[in-house]
Every structure is written in structure tokens, then in C-alpha cells.
Design a protein around this motif. Structure first.
Motif, PDB file in Angstrom:
ATOM      1  N   LEU A 110       0.815  -1.219   0.000  1.00  8.64           N
ATOM      2  CA  LEU A 110       0.000   0.000   0.000  1.00  8.64           C
ATOM      3  C   LEU A 110       0.846   1.265   0.000  1.00  8.64           C
ATOM      4  O   LEU A 110       0.338   2.349   0.264  1.00  8.64           O
ATOM      5  CB  LEU A 110      -0.924  -0.025   1.223  1.00  8.64           C
ATOM      6  CG  LEU A 110      -1.958  -1.170   1.210  1.00  8.64           C
ATOM      7  CD1 LEU A 110      -2.538  -1.402   2.592  1.00  8.64           C
ATOM      8  CD2 LEU A 110      -3.054  -0.885   0.203  1.00  8.64           C
ATOM      9  N   ALA A 118      -4.602  -7.426   6.487  1.00  6.02           N
ATOM     10  CA  ALA A 118      -5.936  -7.526   5.856  1.00  6.02           C
ATOM     11  C   ALA A 118      -5.861  -8.391   4.598  1.00  6.02           C
ATOM     12  O   ALA A 118      -6.795  -9.114   4.275  1.00  6.02           O
ATOM     13  CB  ALA A 118      -6.453  -6.140   5.514  1.00  6.02           C
ATOM     14  N   ARG A 155     -15.037  -5.857   8.781  1.00  8.72           N
ATOM     15  CA  ARG A 155     -13.811  -5.131   9.092  1.00  8.72           C
ATOM     16  C   ARG A 155     -12.719  -5.338   8.037  1.00  8.72           C
ATOM     17  O   ARG A 155     -12.094  -4.380   7.577  1.00  8.72           O
ATOM     18  CB  ARG A 155     -13.293  -5.566  10.480  1.00  8.72           C
ATOM     19  CG  ARG A 155     -11.842  -5.204  10.775  1.00  8.72           C
ATOM     20  CD  ARG A 155     -11.587  -3.700  10.743  1.00  8.72           C
ATOM     21  NE  ARG A 155     -10.170  -3.379  10.847  1.00  8.72           N
ATOM     22  CZ  ARG A 155      -9.356  -3.200   9.802  1.00  8.72           C
ATOM     23  NH1 ARG A 155      -9.822  -3.264   8.564  1.00  8.72           N
ATOM     24  NH2 ARG A 155      -8.095  -2.908  10.000  1.00  8.72           N
ATOM     25  N   GLY A 190     -10.662  -1.775   3.736  1.00  7.97           N
ATOM     26  CA  GLY A 190      -9.589  -1.202   2.905  1.00  7.97           C
ATOM     27  C   GLY A 190      -9.958  -1.265   1.431  1.00  7.97           C
ATOM     28  O   GLY A 190      -9.869  -0.274   0.704  1.00  7.97           O
ATOM     29  N   LYS A 231     -11.151   1.869  -1.194  1.00  5.64           N
ATOM     30  CA  LYS A 231     -10.328   2.143  -2.385  1.00  5.64           C
ATOM     31  C   LYS A 231     -11.181   2.219  -3.650  1.00  5.64           C
ATOM     32  O   LYS A 231     -10.852   2.952  -4.578  1.00  5.64           O
ATOM     33  CB  LYS A 231      -9.262   1.064  -2.558  1.00  5.64           C
ATOM     34  CG  LYS A 231      -8.118   1.171  -1.584  1.00  5.64           C
ATOM     35  CD  LYS A 231      -7.166   0.008  -1.774  1.00  5.64           C
ATOM     36  CE  LYS A 231      -6.181  -0.141  -0.640  1.00  5.64           C
ATOM     37  NZ  LYS A 231      -6.724  -0.133   0.703  1.00  5.64           N
ATOM     38  N   GLU A 244      -4.478   6.971   0.974  1.00  9.07           N
ATOM     39  CA  GLU A 244      -4.555   6.321   2.289  1.00  9.07           C
ATOM     40  C   GLU A 244      -3.304   6.596   3.094  1.00  9.07           C
ATOM     41  O   GLU A 244      -2.199   6.441   2.594  1.00  9.07           O
ATOM     42  CB  GLU A 244      -4.730   4.814   2.125  1.00  9.07           C
ATOM     43  CG  GLU A 244      -4.792   4.107   3.476  1.00  9.07           C
ATOM     44  CD  GLU A 244      -5.157   2.636   3.393  1.00  9.07           C
ATOM     45  OE1 GLU A 244      -5.064   2.062   2.309  1.00  9.07           O
ATOM     46  OE2 GLU A 244      -5.530   2.081   4.445  1.00  9.07           O
ATOM     47  N   TYR A 253     -10.358   4.151  10.011  1.00  7.88           N
ATOM     48  CA  TYR A 253     -10.555   2.849  10.639  1.00  7.88           C
ATOM     49  C   TYR A 253      -9.166   2.316  10.947  1.00  7.88           C
ATOM     50  O   TYR A 253      -8.170   2.882  10.482  1.00  7.88           O
ATOM     51  CB  TYR A 253     -11.311   1.886   9.702  1.00  7.88           C
ATOM     52  CG  TYR A 253     -10.524   1.485   8.489  1.00  7.88           C
ATOM     53  CD1 TYR A 253     -10.414   2.334   7.397  1.00  7.88           C
ATOM     54  CD2 TYR A 253      -9.834   0.270   8.453  1.00  7.88           C
ATOM     55  CE1 TYR A 253      -9.665   1.982   6.296  1.00  7.88           C
ATOM     56  CE2 TYR A 253      -9.075  -0.084   7.348  1.00  7.88           C
ATOM     57  CZ  TYR A 253      -8.993   0.771   6.277  1.00  7.88           C
ATOM     58  OH  TYR A 253      -8.235   0.434   5.198  1.00  7.88           O
ATOM     59  N   HIS A 262      -6.343  -0.157  13.620  1.00  6.79           N
ATOM     60  CA  HIS A 262      -5.983  -0.981  14.767  1.00  6.79           C
ATOM     61  C   HIS A 262      -5.852  -0.079  15.999  1.00  6.79           C
ATOM     62  O   HIS A 262      -4.739   0.303  16.384  1.00  6.79           O
ATOM     63  CB  HIS A 262      -4.692  -1.722  14.443  1.00  6.79           C
ATOM     64  CG  HIS A 262      -4.686  -2.281  13.040  1.00  6.79           C
ATOM     65  ND1 HIS A 262      -5.472  -3.348  12.674  1.00  6.79           N
ATOM     66  CD2 HIS A 262      -4.046  -1.887  11.899  1.00  6.79           C
ATOM     67  CE1 HIS A 262      -5.291  -3.613  11.376  1.00  6.79           C
ATOM     68  NE2 HIS A 262      -4.435  -2.726  10.891  1.00  6.79           N
ATOM     69  N   HIS A 276      -5.846   4.008  10.054  1.00  7.43           N
ATOM     70  CA  HIS A 276      -5.774   4.162   8.596  1.00  7.43           C
ATOM     71  C   HIS A 276      -6.703   5.308   8.222  1.00  7.43           C
ATOM     72  O   HIS A 276      -7.921   5.208   8.394  1.00  7.43           O
ATOM     73  CB  HIS A 276      -6.194   2.881   7.889  1.00  7.43           C
ATOM     74  CG  HIS A 276      -5.321   1.697   8.230  1.00  7.43           C
ATOM     75  ND1 HIS A 276      -3.949   1.780   8.293  1.00  7.43           N
ATOM     76  CD2 HIS A 276      -5.623   0.410   8.526  1.00  7.43           C
ATOM     77  CE1 HIS A 276      -3.448   0.604   8.604  1.00  7.43           C
ATOM     78  NE2 HIS A 276      -4.438  -0.244   8.762  1.00  7.43           N
ATOM     79  N   GLU A 329       2.382   0.196   9.586  1.00 10.99           N
ATOM     80  CA  GLU A 329       2.505  -1.171   9.063  1.00 10.99           C
ATOM     81  C   GLU A 329       2.522  -1.253   7.533  1.00 10.99           C
ATOM     82  O   GLU A 329       2.712  -2.329   6.993  1.00 10.99           O
ATOM     83  CB  GLU A 329       1.368  -2.052   9.602  1.00 10.99           C
ATOM     84  CG  GLU A 329      -0.018  -1.515   9.260  1.00 10.99           C
ATOM     85  CD  GLU A 329      -1.174  -2.411   9.706  1.00 10.99           C
ATOM     86  OE1 GLU A 329      -0.997  -3.248  10.592  1.00 10.99           O
ATOM     87  OE2 GLU A 329      -2.263  -2.244   9.127  1.00 10.99           O
ATOM     88  N   HIS A 330       2.307  -0.150   6.834  1.00  9.26           N
ATOM     89  CA  HIS A 330       2.274  -0.220   5.363  1.00  9.26           C
ATOM     90  C   HIS A 330       3.603   0.141   4.721  1.00  9.26           C
ATOM     91  O   HIS A 330       3.799  -0.107   3.536  1.00  9.26           O
ATOM     92  CB  HIS A 330       1.184   0.706   4.791  1.00  9.26           C
ATOM     93  CG  HIS A 330      -0.205   0.305   5.190  1.00  9.26           C
ATOM     94  ND1 HIS A 330      -1.300   1.092   4.971  1.00  9.26           N
ATOM     95  CD2 HIS A 330      -0.666  -0.820   5.801  1.00  9.26           C
ATOM     96  CE1 HIS A 330      -2.392   0.478   5.435  1.00  9.26           C
ATOM     97  NE2 HIS A 330      -2.021  -0.669   5.947  1.00  9.26           N
TER      98      HIS A 330
HETATM   99  C1  MLT Z   1      -6.290  -2.932   7.043  1.00  7.87           C
HETATM  100  O1  MLT Z   1      -6.030  -2.904   8.238  1.00  7.87           O
HETATM  101  O2  MLT Z   1      -7.435  -3.158   6.625  1.00  7.87           O
HETATM  102  C2  MLT Z   1      -5.195  -2.690   6.048  1.00  7.87           C
HETATM  103  O3  MLT Z   1      -3.975  -2.533   6.692  1.00  7.87           O
HETATM  104  C3  MLT Z   1      -5.474  -1.451   5.263  1.00  7.87           C
HETATM  105  C4  MLT Z   1      -5.872  -1.652   3.856  1.00  7.87           C
HETATM  106  O4  MLT Z   1      -6.006  -2.753   3.337  1.00  7.87           O
HETATM  107  O5  MLT Z   1      -6.065  -0.603   3.202  1.00  7.87           O
END
Ligand code: MLT
Ligand code: ZN
Length: 469
Positions: free
Chosen positions: A81, A139, A330, A334, A338, A345, A376, A378, A385, A423-424
Motif C-alpha cells: 500500500l 488484511a 472489518r 480497505g 479504495k 490512504e 478505521y 488498529h 488508517h 505497518e504499510h
Molecule cells: C487494514 O487494516 O485493513 C489494512 O492494513 C489497510 C488496507 O487494506 O487498506
């Protein structure tokens, strides 16, 4: 800007000899596919795509590319991402997809050894069959590769209790641009032997070496989990309750935050029935372990904390189908966001208790600039995010104001004890913002490391480092 000469016919012939003809691709469709990943609308096709089948091929290929200064952009499943796998200078896209073996699962030592092209979910399924557990669960776990997870230091919902990819990697087999092949450490739980090259590789986004084998630590699989869905009348309230759960000595195995808009999009995409009331945000809270009585006590304590903090719409998922539905909502966010329109993002992260301030800042910028934001992420990790959607902004305003908006959000992260990616990763699209959180001294140190591993700058050029640093 670095300049690399295009590959010549002679180069391509030699590369075909090194990795065998059947592992080299030049057709337009393949080049287009390997020119993009999950990062917005970007496309940088490579000149050729190479899919080696073993470390020896990679070593010979890198040695040749190093001698001929040919850019090599490593790639996992292309689910990144931050544009980390985009071959922005052309050259070679080095896909690890054919190196996809689970080499060993060592039950006695709770370890596994895998090649970089193993899909995260396939590893999880294989170790779970042995009663073991590999927690990091991005994800995209159904398609992302373990090599990509290592490259980006990936996370996921389970990481709030169990830690991210970095906490599970014991040792890595890597190939350097010189063609040398080394192991970075040892297959041990402890290691106090010199610099930690293993951790240096994790999150280096393919800029230092190519990972060809990964030795992972596993844990016993928790036998049970319980899941709560809590609806809040305002999002700030939802963010604010998060640290209170940890205060009480509770450590959920997932603590996710979603704004209403995110849930609406996800529910609509899956044509699910969902009863929306006045709520504006949700927390998805999971506890796991082996003692079900204890888990019920924990969930009751969490329930009480939620209730005494203004949440009176709480659902305990009674069965596997409900759990699956809630996780599907959940995990799809993402992807659905998109496909909702022009967006950018951001993977912001702050100290957990500072989440409400970050959230409020995003919303105040939304008012000021007129974009639409969908947040949204963690919450248990302070990792939000932030999706910035063009909404009703004109194209000119979007182009002009977006960098200002992102800069302000990132400055806010820094002021709140955080940073610009949780994390991305940095890759291509975040590199221009790195000076907000790193000084010249940081870049000098990192540049020194880069030059030591990759003196000719052939590996994943144009990533992480901002231009002119
Ligand atoms: C998530 O937590 O859903 C992913 O890290 C973000 C994503 O897929 O855009
Ligand atoms: Zn995430």
C-alpha cells in the motif's frame, strides 16, 4: 534523480541464460500487471519480469545486475500500500512467487522455515494443523506473501496482543547485490551476537538484499476466542475508551476501530443485512486463550468498561457465522474504500491514548479543506488508517491541498508521539514526508547502511529515501 540505462537485448539474453528462459516475461500484459500494486492508481511497468526458482538463480542475477547497474525491484504478491514494489526506473521486476514452499514446520522448537512466496494464510493454515499459531494477519492475508510481510514489517488485528512480523522472525537467508548468500542470525529465541542484521532487514522494503528463506517463531494456538461489537454515538468516545481497557489489565487479541461510513460501505458491498441506528463508530474487540471461563470474565470486564464509558449498544457474537460476518465487515474496508473514489490512504500511528486527538485533527482538516475522510484501523495499537477522499474538492484543490493535508496529519502524528507509517511502509508514496520524522543524521546513517549493502544502488531504487537526501 538517479538515471539507469534501459536494458539492452544483450542484457536480456544474458538474464534469460541466468534464470532460464521460462522464468523471464516480456509480454505487454505481464509488464502492465507487474507495474502496479494496491497503491492508488500508479503504474510503472518494468522492462522485464523475472521469476527465479531458487537462491542460486537470484545470486547470479544480482551479481550480473550489480556489475551492469541494472535496477532490480523485488516483488511479493503486489498487495503493498506504499508503492514499494513499483519498478519506477524500469529494469527488472523480480517476483518471488515461484519460491513458495513451506520448507519445514519444526514442532519441537515451535518454528517454521518458509520461502518468501508463501502466502500468509497458507502458512497459518499449515501451522494450525499442527496446533501452532502464526499471529501477524494483514488484511490481505489471503494473498500477501511472507516475503512482503518481512519487507514491510507488516501488522494486522492480532498484533495488538501478539506483536507484528518483526516479533516472529528469527533468521533470514538473504542474497546481497554482490551475489553473496548469508544467514543474518541464528534459529534461536535468544541471540546477543553482534549487530542485529535480521531486524535490519525487516522493514527494509527490498532495498538492501533479497530474502530467500525465513525462519519464524510460532506459538501454541489459542483454543478459544470471544468477539464483541460495540457501537458508539461518537467516534471520539470509541477511541477514548481504548486505553481504559488496557488500564484494567486486559489485553485483547484484537481491538479495531471503524467509522460508520466505513462499515456502511463494507456492508453494502457484501449486501449484508445490518441494523444501523444513531451510532457513528464501532469497536471490534476480541479476546483469546485456552480457558473459556476466564475469557468470559474478560469479556464481561470489557463490557462493563464500555458501558461505563457511554456505550450501550454491545453485541457478543454468539456463533462462528456472526464472528465471520463481523470480521468480513472489518477486513473488507480497505478494499471497499479504495473502490469508492479518488483517495489517498495514510497509515498513521500515535501513542495509543492519543488516538482521539489524532482523529479530531483529521476531522478538523476535513472541515477546513472540504475532502471526505474515512478512518478505521488498529485502535489497540494507536494505528489509524486515514483515507482521504477527494469528495467534492476540485481537481486543482485536490492537487494543491493534499500534500498540505498530509503534512499536517503527519506533523500531528509526530507531536502525539507517533510516526508516519505503522505497518504499510514508506515505499514510493510516503518518502517525500520522511523528513518530517527523520533528521539529516538519520538519513546519513541509513544511506551509509544502504551503500554498504548495495553500493551501486540497484535494489529497489527510488524508495524510502526522499529525493536529494
Ligand atoms: C487494514 O487494516 O485493513 C489494512 O492494513 C489497510 C488496507 O487494506 O487498506
Ligand atoms: Zn491495517
Amino acid at each position: 534523480m538517479v538515471k539507469y540505462s534501459p536494458l539492452t537485448t544483450e542484457h536480456i539474453t544474458k538474464i534469460k541464460e541466468i534464470v532460464h528462459y521460462e522464468n523471464v516475461f516480456q509480454d505487454a500484459e505481464t509488464l502492465l500487471h507487474y507495474g502496479h500494486d494496491y497503491t492508488e492508481d500508479l503504474n510503472f511497468p518494468p522492462q522485464i519480469v523475472v521469476k527465479p526458482i531458487n537462491k542460486e538463480q537470484i545470486a547470479a542475477l544480482l551479481k550480473y545486475c550489480n556489475e551492469n547497474k541494472i535496477p532490480v525491484t523485488p516483488r511479493g504478491a503486489g498487495t503493498g500500500l506504499s508503492g514499494g514494489s513499483l519498478p519506477i526506473y524500469g529494469g527488472i521486476a523480480l517476483s518471488l512467487e515461484k519460491m513458495n514452499r513451506i520448507v519445514a514446520i519444526d514442532k519441537d522448537n515451535l518454528q517454521a522455515t518458509v520461502e518468501p512466496g508463501v502466502i500468509n494464510e497458507n502458512l497459518r493454515i499449515a501451522v494450525e494443523a499442527e496446533g501452532l499459531f502464526y499471529p501477524p494477519d494483514p488484511a490481505s492475508k489471503g494473498s500477501c506473501f511472507m516475503g512482503g510481510n518481512v519487507a514491510h514489517r507488516s501488522g494486522g488485528p492480532k498484533c495488538v496482543k501478539y506483536g507484528t512480523t518483526k516479533d516472529y522472525i528469527l533468521n533470514l537467508e538473504i542474497v546481497l547485490p554482490s551475489g553473496a548468500i548469508i544467514w543474518t542470525g541464528a534459529d534461536t529465541l535468544k541471540n546477543s551476537t553482534g549487530y542485529n542484521l535480521t531486524q535490519l532487514m525487516i522493514g527494509s522494503e527490498g532495498t538492501l538484499a533479497i530474502v530467500t528463506k525465513i525462519v519464524l517463531r510460532l506459538i501454541p494456538k489459542p483454543q478459544h476466542d470471544l468477539l464483541l461489537w460495540a457501537a458508539f454515538e461518537n467516534a471520539e468516545q470509541a477511541c477514548a475508551v481504548v486505553p481504559k481497557i488496557f488500564h484494567q489489565g486486559l489485553v485483547p487479541s484484537a481491538l479495531e476501530f471503524m467509522e460508520r461510513k466505513a462499515v456502511e460501505l463494507s456492508v453494502a458491498k457484501h449486501k449484508m443485512s445490518f441494523d444501523f441506528g444513531m451510532e457513528q463508530a464501532y469497536l471490534l474487540i476480541e479476546v483469546d486463550g485456552n480457558d473459556i471461563t476466564q475469557l468470559h470474565k474478560e469479556i464481561e470486564s470489557i463490557y462493563n468498561i464500555l458501558e461505563s464509558n457511554g456505550c450501550n449498544n454491545i453485541l457478543l457474537a454468539e456463533d462462528a457465522t456472526t464472528k465471520e460476518k463481523l470480521w468480513k465487515i472489518r477486513r473488507s474496508i480497505g478494499e471497499v474504500v479504495k473502490s469508492h473514489g479518488i483517495y489517498k490512504e495514510e497509515d498513521t500511528v500515535v501513542k495509543r491514548a492519543n488516538l482521539p486527538q489524532l482523529y479530531n485533527k483529521v476531522k478538523s482538516l476535513e472541515q477546513l479543506f472540504g475532502f471526505e475522510s474515512i478512518c478505521y484501523g488498529h485502535a489497540g495499537d494507536g494505528n489509524l488508517h486515514v483515507n482521504i477522499l477527494q469528495g467534492t474538492m476540485t481537481d486543482a484543490a485536490w492537487k494543491n491541498d493534499l500534500p498540505k493535508v498530509i503534512t499536517t496529519i503527519f506533523e500531528t502524528c509526530k507531536a502525539l508521539g507517533g510516526t508516519i507509517s505503522g505497518e504499510h511502509g514508506i515505499g514510493l508514496v510516503q518518502k517525500q514526508y520522511m523528513p518530517l520524522v527523520m533528521s539529516k543524521i538519520h538519513f546519513q546513517l541509513m544511506r551509509g547502511i544502504k551503500n554498504t549493502f548495495d553500493p551501486n544502488g540497484i535494489l529497489n531504487p527510488g524508495k524510502i529515501f526522499p529525493e536529494n537526501y
